[in-house]
Scaffold this motif. Structure first.
Motif, short mmCIF file in Angstrom:
data_model
loop_
_atom_site.label_atom_id
_atom_site.label_comp_id
_atom_site.label_asym_id
_atom_site.label_seq_id
_atom_site.Cartn_x
_atom_site.Cartn_y
_atom_site.Cartn_z
N ARG A 1 0.82 -1.21 0.00
CA ARG A 1 0.00 0.00 0.00
C ARG A 1 0.85 1.26 0.00
N SER A 2 2.12 1.10 0.32
CA SER A 2 3.04 2.23 0.25
C SER A 2 3.66 2.35 -1.14
N GLY A 3 3.22 1.47 -2.07
CA GLY A 3 3.70 1.54 -3.44
C GLY A 3 5.00 0.82 -3.70
N LYS A 4 5.35 -0.16 -2.84
CA LYS A 4 6.62 -0.88 -2.99
C LYS A 4 6.33 -2.37 -3.18
N ALA A 5 5.89 -2.71 -4.37
CA ALA A 5 5.45 -4.08 -4.63
C ALA A 5 6.59 -5.10 -4.52
N ALA A 6 7.76 -4.74 -5.00
CA ALA A 6 8.89 -5.69 -4.96
C ALA A 6 9.29 -6.01 -3.52
N GLU A 7 9.34 -4.99 -2.68
CA GLU A 7 9.66 -5.20 -1.26
C GLU A 7 8.57 -6.01 -0.58
N ALA A 8 7.33 -5.73 -0.94
CA ALA A 8 6.20 -6.46 -0.37
C ALA A 8 6.27 -7.93 -0.76
N ALA A 9 6.64 -8.20 -2.00
CA ALA A 9 6.75 -9.58 -2.48
C ALA A 9 7.82 -10.34 -1.71
N ALA A 10 8.93 -9.68 -1.42
CA ALA A 10 10.01 -10.31 -0.66
C ALA A 10 9.56 -10.67 0.75
N LEU A 11 8.76 -9.81 1.37
CA LEU A 11 8.25 -10.09 2.71
C LEU A 11 7.28 -11.27 2.70
N ALA A 12 6.40 -11.30 1.70
CA ALA A 12 5.45 -12.42 1.60
C ALA A 12 6.18 -13.73 1.32
N GLU A 13 7.23 -13.66 0.51
CA GLU A 13 8.01 -14.87 0.21
C GLU A 13 8.74 -15.35 1.47
N LYS A 14 9.18 -14.42 2.28
CA LYS A 14 9.82 -14.78 3.56
C LYS A 14 8.83 -15.48 4.47
N ALA A 15 7.59 -15.01 4.47
CA ALA A 15 6.54 -15.66 5.26
C ALA A 15 6.27 -17.07 4.75
N ALA A 16 6.32 -17.24 3.43
CA ALA A 16 6.05 -18.54 2.82
C ALA A 16 7.12 -19.57 3.18
N GLU A 56 0.18 -14.73 -1.94
CA GLU A 56 0.46 -13.28 -1.87
C GLU A 56 1.81 -12.95 -2.49
N ALA A 57 2.80 -13.82 -2.24
CA ALA A 57 4.11 -13.58 -2.83
C ALA A 57 4.05 -13.62 -4.35
N ALA A 58 3.30 -14.62 -4.89
CA ALA A 58 3.14 -14.72 -6.34
C ALA A 58 2.41 -13.50 -6.89
N ARG A 59 1.35 -13.11 -6.24
CA ARG A 59 0.57 -11.94 -6.69
C ARG A 59 1.42 -10.67 -6.70
N LEU A 60 2.21 -10.50 -5.64
CA LEU A 60 3.02 -9.29 -5.52
C LEU A 60 4.19 -9.29 -6.50
N HIS A 61 4.78 -10.47 -6.74
CA HIS A 61 5.85 -10.54 -7.74
C HIS A 61 5.30 -10.20 -9.12
N GLY A 62 4.09 -10.70 -9.41
CA GLY A 62 3.46 -10.37 -10.67
C GLY A 62 3.20 -8.88 -10.79
N GLN A 63 2.76 -8.28 -9.69
CA GLN A 63 2.49 -6.84 -9.66
C GLN A 63 3.77 -6.04 -9.86
N ALA A 64 4.90 -6.60 -9.36
CA ALA A 64 6.19 -5.91 -9.49
C ALA A 64 6.84 -6.15 -10.84
#
Length: 217
Positions: A150-165, A178-186
């Motif tokens: 939501r802060s506009g940082k999709a790549a960083e968000a994807a890394a966090l979701a992947e860490k959770a996975a 979520e990691a897949a969705r965010l990587h796609g968004q990035a």
């Protein structure tokens, strides 16, 4: 079974326990002041430990009460009412389990209230403060990912979701999705497809596997 025969002269020998007890009593009488000082010191230590335990238990009970008040508001979907309770529990009792859980929920409350930057800051602090149980750590990382997105940082968000996975817990399938969705968004389609395939293979019956079909179109 062989029996030990007690001889007459053995009965005349002074009992060792009685002899030792008399020696201790004599020493204590001679060093009465010192014995009293030691006894007082022991009592002071016991009282201090008791007070510390009572204080700790009282803090834990109060932290639970404040957290419960926040959870009650969350159940009614009143995040604006929940936030003050969560913030209080997190800030006043940060080293207790209720305080740590409150810190996580307070970050999620910031998200619901439209404050992604504040949410990210709070969740980052919660991550650095302590090591949570796996399911809470997953939940915290997912919340961080959402705040970062939501802060506009999709790549960083994807890394966090992947860490959770990468953590074994109840939110692994959600984290993969979520990691897949965010990587796609990035713009990282290859990584997104890789994670979606992992989701389908590892969690074929999970709802997230069905959601993944929408991502692949």
């Amino acid at each position: 079974m062989a029996q030990t025969r007690i001889r007459r002269k053995d009965l005349k020998q002074p009992d060792e326990f009685i002899h030792f007890g008399q020696t201790v009593l004599n020493w204590a009488t001679t060093h009465r002041d010192r014995v009293i000082q030691v006894a007082i010191g022991v009592v002071v230590i016991l009282v201090a430990v008791g007070v510390a335990n009572a204080y700790r238990n009282a803090n834990l009970r109060r932290a639970n009460e404040v957290l419960a008040a926040g959870l009650s508001e969350i159940q009614n979907n009143r995040w604006d009412h929940a936030f003050p309770h969560l913030d209080k529990a997190a800030s006043e009792w940060p080293r207790t389990n209720p305080g740590q859980l409150a810190a996580l929920l307070a970050g999620q409350a910031e998200l619901h209230l439209g404050r992604p930057n504040d949410a990210a800051s709070r969740l980052n602090a919660a991550t650095a403060a302590t090591r949570l149980a796996p399911y809470l750590e997953q939940q915290l990382l997912l919340a961080q990912a959402l705040a970062t997105e939501r802060s506009g940082k999709a790549a960083e968000a994807a890394a966090l979701a992947e860490k959770a996975a990468a953590i074994s817990g109840p939110y692994t399938a959600t984290s993969l999705y979520e990691a897949a969705r965010l990587h796609g968004q990035a713009g990282n389609a290859t990584k997104a497809q890789e994670l979606l395939e992992k989701l389908r293979q590892a969690h074929p019956t999970a709802p997230e596997a069905e959601w993944a079909k929408k991502l692949t179109g």
